[in-house]
Design an enzyme around this catalytic site. Structure first.
Site, PDB file in Angstrom:
ATOM      1  CD  GLU A 281      -2.838  -1.155   0.097  1.00 48.68           C
ATOM      2  OE1 GLU A 281      -3.188  -0.112  -0.481  1.00 48.68           O
ATOM      3  OE2 GLU A 281      -3.185  -2.287  -0.310  1.00 48.68           O
ATOM      4  CD1 TRP A 284      -1.150  -0.220  -3.810  1.00 48.70           C
ATOM      5  CD2 TRP A 284      -1.554   0.907  -5.711  1.00 48.70           C
ATOM      6  NE1 TRP A 284      -1.749  -1.063  -4.708  1.00 48.70           N
ATOM      7  CE2 TRP A 284      -2.009  -0.406  -5.875  1.00 48.70           C
ATOM      8  CE3 TRP A 284      -1.706   1.807  -6.770  1.00 48.70           C
ATOM      9  CZ2 TRP A 284      -2.614  -0.858  -7.050  1.00 48.70           C
ATOM     10  CZ3 TRP A 284      -2.303   1.369  -7.944  1.00 48.70           C
ATOM     11  CH2 TRP A 284      -2.747   0.053  -8.080  1.00 48.70           C
ATOM     12  CD1 TRP A 313     -16.946  12.366 -18.000  1.00 47.25           C
ATOM     13  CD2 TRP A 313     -17.791  10.713 -16.751  1.00 47.25           C
ATOM     14  NE1 TRP A 313     -16.012  11.354 -17.955  1.00 47.25           N
ATOM     15  CE2 TRP A 313     -16.498  10.327 -17.196  1.00 47.25           C
ATOM     16  CE3 TRP A 313     -18.515   9.816 -15.954  1.00 47.25           C
ATOM     17  CZ2 TRP A 313     -15.919   9.101 -16.876  1.00 47.25           C
ATOM     18  CZ3 TRP A 313     -17.926   8.597 -15.631  1.00 47.25           C
ATOM     19  CH2 TRP A 313     -16.657   8.248 -16.081  1.00 47.25           C
ATOM     20  CG  ASN A 348      -8.463   1.440   0.262  1.00 50.32           C
ATOM     21  OD1 ASN A 348      -8.375   2.412  -0.479  1.00 50.32           O
ATOM     22  ND2 ASN A 348      -8.178   0.217  -0.137  1.00 50.32           N
ATOM     23  CD1 TRP A 366     -13.852  10.699 -14.179  1.00 49.33           C
ATOM     24  CD2 TRP A 366     -12.366  11.469 -12.697  1.00 49.33           C
ATOM     25  NE1 TRP A 366     -12.802  11.247 -14.884  1.00 49.33           N
ATOM     26  CE2 TRP A 366     -11.869  11.716 -14.003  1.00 49.33           C
ATOM     27  CE3 TRP A 366     -11.594  11.864 -11.613  1.00 49.33           C
ATOM     28  CZ2 TRP A 366     -10.648  12.349 -14.238  1.00 49.33           C
ATOM     29  CZ3 TRP A 366     -10.377  12.492 -11.843  1.00 49.33           C
ATOM     30  CH2 TRP A 366      -9.917  12.729 -13.147  1.00 49.33           C
ATOM     31  CD1 TRP A 389     -11.451  10.338  -5.794  1.00 51.64           C
ATOM     32  CD2 TRP A 389     -13.281   9.762  -6.962  1.00 51.64           C
ATOM     33  NE1 TRP A 389     -12.531  10.423  -4.957  1.00 51.64           N
ATOM     34  CE2 TRP A 389     -13.665  10.088  -5.640  1.00 51.64           C
ATOM     35  CE3 TRP A 389     -14.260   9.364  -7.859  1.00 51.64           C
ATOM     36  CZ2 TRP A 389     -14.992  10.011  -5.214  1.00 51.64           C
ATOM     37  CZ3 TRP A 389     -15.577   9.295  -7.441  1.00 51.64           C
ATOM     38  CH2 TRP A 389     -15.937   9.614  -6.140  1.00 51.64           C
TER      39      TRP A 389
HETATM   40  C1  LIG Z   1     -11.359   7.087  -4.285  1.00 50.68           C
HETATM   41  C2  LIG Z   1     -10.170   7.038  -3.358  1.00 50.68           C
HETATM   42  C3  LIG Z   1      -9.676   8.205  -2.804  1.00 50.68           C
HETATM   43  C4  LIG Z   1      -8.550   8.170  -1.946  1.00 50.68           C
HETATM   44  N1  LIG Z   1      -8.065   9.341  -1.426  1.00 50.68           N
HETATM   45  C5  LIG Z   1      -6.948   9.318  -0.643  1.00 50.68           C
HETATM   46  C6  LIG Z   1      -6.401  10.521  -0.125  1.00 50.68           C
HETATM   47  O1  LIG Z   1      -6.870  11.630  -0.398  1.00 50.68           O
HETATM   48  N2  LIG Z   1      -5.311  10.421   0.693  1.00 50.68           N
HETATM   49  C7  LIG Z   1      -4.733   9.215   1.011  1.00 50.68           C
HETATM   50  O2  LIG Z   1      -3.740   9.190   1.751  1.00 50.68           O
HETATM   51  N3  LIG Z   1      -5.221   8.071   0.504  1.00 50.68           N
HETATM   52  C8  LIG Z   1      -6.309   8.081  -0.296  1.00 50.68           C
HETATM   53  N4  LIG Z   1      -6.812   6.901  -0.786  1.00 50.68           N
HETATM   54  C9  LIG Z   1      -6.095   5.641  -0.494  1.00 50.68           C
HETATM   55  C10 LIG Z   1      -6.576   4.894   0.766  1.00 50.68           C
HETATM   56  O3  LIG Z   1      -7.963   4.794   0.768  1.00 50.68           O
HETATM   57  C11 LIG Z   1      -6.131   5.566   2.053  1.00 50.68           C
HETATM   58  O4  LIG Z   1      -4.740   5.839   2.001  1.00 50.68           O
HETATM   59  C12 LIG Z   1      -6.368   4.655   3.266  1.00 50.68           C
HETATM   60  O5  LIG Z   1      -7.729   4.341   3.369  1.00 50.68           O
HETATM   61  C13 LIG Z   1      -5.894   5.365   4.507  1.00 50.68           C
HETATM   62  O6  LIG Z   1      -6.138   4.614   5.652  1.00 50.68           O
HETATM   63  P1  LIG Z   1      -4.933   3.982   6.485  1.00 50.68           P
HETATM   64  O7  LIG Z   1      -3.931   5.017   6.796  1.00 50.68           O
HETATM   65  O8  LIG Z   1      -5.539   3.252   7.626  1.00 50.68           O
HETATM   66  O9  LIG Z   1      -4.319   2.993   5.416  1.00 50.68           O
HETATM   67  P2  LIG Z   1      -3.420   1.649   5.506  1.00 50.68           P
HETATM   68  O10 LIG Z   1      -4.257   0.572   4.978  1.00 50.68           O
HETATM   69  O11 LIG Z   1      -2.909   1.469   6.905  1.00 50.68           O
HETATM   70  O12 LIG Z   1      -2.255   1.962   4.515  1.00 50.68           O
HETATM   71  C14 LIG Z   1      -1.030   2.613   4.914  1.00 50.68           C
HETATM   72  C15 LIG Z   1      -0.755   3.817   4.061  1.00 50.68           C
HETATM   73  O13 LIG Z   1      -0.528   3.442   2.712  1.00 50.68           O
HETATM   74  C16 LIG Z   1      -0.978   4.483   1.849  1.00 50.68           C
HETATM   75  N5  LIG Z   1      -2.031   3.937   0.979  1.00 50.68           N
HETATM   76  C17 LIG Z   1      -2.909   2.958   1.270  1.00 50.68           C
HETATM   77  N6  LIG Z   1      -3.685   2.686   0.197  1.00 50.68           N
HETATM   78  C18 LIG Z   1      -3.297   3.536  -0.768  1.00 50.68           C
HETATM   79  C19 LIG Z   1      -3.715   3.753  -2.108  1.00 50.68           C
HETATM   80  N7  LIG Z   1      -4.676   3.027  -2.685  1.00 50.68           N
HETATM   81  N8  LIG Z   1      -3.118   4.733  -2.815  1.00 50.68           N
HETATM   82  C20 LIG Z   1      -2.118   5.475  -2.277  1.00 50.68           C
HETATM   83  N9  LIG Z   1      -1.681   5.308  -1.023  1.00 50.68           N
HETATM   84  C21 LIG Z   1      -2.255   4.348  -0.274  1.00 50.68           C
HETATM   85  C22 LIG Z   1      -1.558   5.583   2.739  1.00 50.68           C
HETATM   86  O14 LIG Z   1      -0.567   6.552   2.936  1.00 50.68           O
HETATM   87  C23 LIG Z   1      -1.886   4.823   4.028  1.00 50.68           C
HETATM   88  O15 LIG Z   1      -1.893   5.635   5.158  1.00 50.68           O
HETATM   89  C24 LIG Z   1      -7.933   6.923  -1.651  1.00 50.68           C
HETATM   90  C25 LIG Z   1      -8.454   5.749  -2.215  1.00 50.68           C
HETATM   91  C26 LIG Z   1      -9.556   5.808  -3.057  1.00 50.68           C
HETATM   92  C27 LIG Z   1     -10.074   4.528  -3.641  1.00 50.68           C
END
Ligand SMILES: Cc1cc2nc3c(=O)[nH]c(=O)nc-3n(C[C@H](O)[C@H](O)[C@H](O)COP(=O)(O)OP(=O)(O)OC[C@H]3O[C@@H](n4cnc5c(N)ncnc54)[C@H](O)[C@@H]3O)c2cc1C
Length: 473
Positions: A281, A284, A313, A348, A366, A389
């Site tokens: 993650e 990513w 859209w 997420n 979107w 997105w």
């Molecule tokens: C539509 C959409 C919008 C999102 N908007 C954001 C946003 O504005 N800011 C944001 O930080 N994340 C965003 N995410 C990614 C992800 O949803 C969040 O990072 C995650 O839910 C944060 O919770 P956590 O810290 O407990 O994540 P964990 O599951 O503990 O993951 C650890 C870290 O990995 C990174 N990470 C995790 N998943 C992703 C991902 N898919 N893409 C990029 N980095 C990721 C984040 O920094 C996160 O804190 C988005 C995902 C989607 C599908």
């Protein structure tokens, strides 16, 4: 040497390369943070995010002062004012070097170029790459081009991280400066960001972030592969608000995850599913930042796959309002959207479910959803939000195939089987049993009597329409 350290999205002292370099090379050092509320507003920053930012800056100021480094606060109000503010500061204090870590969205890069021009000839610009594990351009395909798909990017990333031991967090240079001035007071709030202020109960500052990281590694990392998908389980780290503002670094997260899983090096993670999935993650996070860097048109609100702009859209305000307010009549979508409004954060999987629902079932642009998320998320981050997105809407790099649309009924049956998450955010449905709560109409629930909305659309028909439109592209 007399230096200024310019803090932006790197509000930490440890594992901060530019700050370590500044401390090492300088005889006199001061920090500066520039408040740019007009630009933050233009970038749709959420009030809860700005409040958290101010709290983090305040904590940072206290910690920096222990090293004799005063943090000065200046007010933009926009990015375009940064060159003159820094020029004035550098002249006032005879500064020779300006240290900072690079940021990758287009406006931030243009701001830094403008600052470089203004100070050129009398201040050395010392920019470092520490927002990610690898800077854009560091992970390229064998042909020397940026990756367009995540999995090969990730494989190359792991090889490079292993070879260079690049995942390891750095220690801090221990040095005490003799301060010439006192730190400024950090405001606790800003006029334009007082509206929707939400408390996710996050303590600000580096120490709080480190504590949260340790708690996650000790208690949740092992089961992360399973736990991360369940909406009603607190199975993820909730570190995103800290990572987005650089209160903690990806490297610190990876180092802690490997240490707690007793893994010596990043390439041997595969046997440890929880750690491997979590680190993935964080990769990513690097990937999406590289994507926006190499595709500046994304910062100009263009889709990565330009042809997807031919999709007709919709901008239907009734549908958009229903989605925003968690009133679509689809329980899991509504619970997710209400979680965002109530807490400033969303799980997420729910981000994916609600984003696909907006873009592929309601066929709303979107970018409307992207903006709404950004203006409410405490972890709002342009690259990750845009990437998420565009992935969901199938307009981006590595996007989900257009015909794969998360079904809100099966998603909630699978990841919230007892319906607890829906009950928490949709109390009008709380008394329904575990089956009915996911799919009200299949069981003939009288939603009017519950004060819950009728579905805003016919799910199957709308889904088919989207698939047909994408097929035509
Ligand atoms: C539509 C959409 C919008 C999102 N908007 C954001 C946003 O504005 N800011 C944001 O930080 N994340 C965003 N995410 C990614 C992800 O949803 C969040 O990072 C995650 O839910 C944060 O919770 P956590 O810290 O407990 O994540 P964990 O599951 O503990 O993951 C650890 C870290 O990995 C990174 N990470 C995790 N998943 C992703 C991902 N898919 N893409 C990029 N980095 C990721 C984040 O920094 C996160 O804190 C988005 C995902 C989607 C599908």
């Amino acid at each position: 040497m007399r230096s200024i350290y310019w803090f932006r999205s790197d509000l930490r002292i440890s594992d901060n390369l530019a700050l370590a370099k500044a401390m090492q090379a300088s005889d006199s050092l001061m920090g500066v943070f520039i408040l740019t509320p007009d630009t933050w507003k233009a970038h749709d920053a959420a009030p809860c995010k700005v409040r958290f930012l101010l709290e983090n800056v305040s904590e940072l100021s206290k910690e920096l002062w222990k090293y004799g480094v005063p943090l000065l606060i200046r007010r933009g109000p926009s990015f375009s004012h940064c060159p003159s503010i820094l020029d004035k500061l550098c002249k006032q204090y005879d500064i020779e070097s300006l240290y900072f870590n690079h940021e990758y969205p287009l406006d931030e890069r243009e701001r830094d170029n403008a600052v470089g021009e203004k100070l050129s000839g009398y201040v050395a610009m010392k920019g470092y790459h520490q927002h990610l594990v690898f800077a854009p351009g560091d992970v390229l395909s064998k042909q020397g081009t940026p990756f367009k798909v995540f999995t090969p990017f990730k494989n190359a990333w792991i090889v490079k991280a292993h070879n260079e031991q690049a995942w390891q967090a750095a220690g801090l240079i221990r040095k005490k400066f003799k301060a010439e001035i006192e730190p400024d007071k950090v405001p606790s709030q800003l006029k334009d960001f007082t509206g929707q202020v939400i408390d996710l109960m996050l303590d600000p500052g580096e120490k709080a972030a480190q504590k949260k990281l340790k708690h996650f590694c000790d208690n949740k990392l092992y089961d992360y592969s399973e736990g991360r998908d369940k909406f009603n389980v607190d199975g993820t780290s909730l570190l995103s608000p800290y990572l987005a503002q650089g209160v903690i670094s990806s490297r610190q997260c990876i180092t802690a995850a490997l240490e707690s899983s007793e893994i010596r090096d990043i390439d041997s993670m595969k046997n440890k599913e929880g750690a491997a999935t979590w680190v993935s993650e964080l990769i990513w996070r690097d990937f999406y930042h590289h994507i926006i860097y190499f595709n500046p048109d994304i910062s100009r609100r263009k889709p990565y796959k330009l042809k997807t702009d031919a999709i007709p859209w919709s901008y239907d305000s009734v549908l958009f309002e229903a989605w925003k307010n968690g009133m679509t009549g689809f329980p899991v979508v509504d619970a997710g959207m209400r979680q965002l409004l109530k807490t400033g954060w969303m799980h997420n999987r729910l981000r994916m479910v609600t984003a696909m629902f907006l873009s592929k079932i309601l066929l709303l642009d979107w970018r409307l959803g992207e903006k709404h998320f950004m203006s409410h998320l405490i972890d709002g981050d342009f690259a990750a939000n845009n990437g998420g997105w565009q992935w969901s809407a199938s307009t981006g790099t590595d996007a989900v195939p257009y015909f794969r649309i998360f079904n809100p009924f099966t998603q909630s049956q699978r990841f919230d089987p007892a319906g607890d998450f829906i009950r928490q955010y949709c109390p009008e449905l709380a008394h329904l049993d575990n089956k009915k709560i996911h799919d009200l109409h299949a069981f003939g629930v009288d939603v009017d009597a519950l004060g819950y909305p009728q579905p805003v659309c016919n799910y199957k028909a709308m889904r088919q329409r989207t698939i047909d439109l994408f097929k035509e592209l």
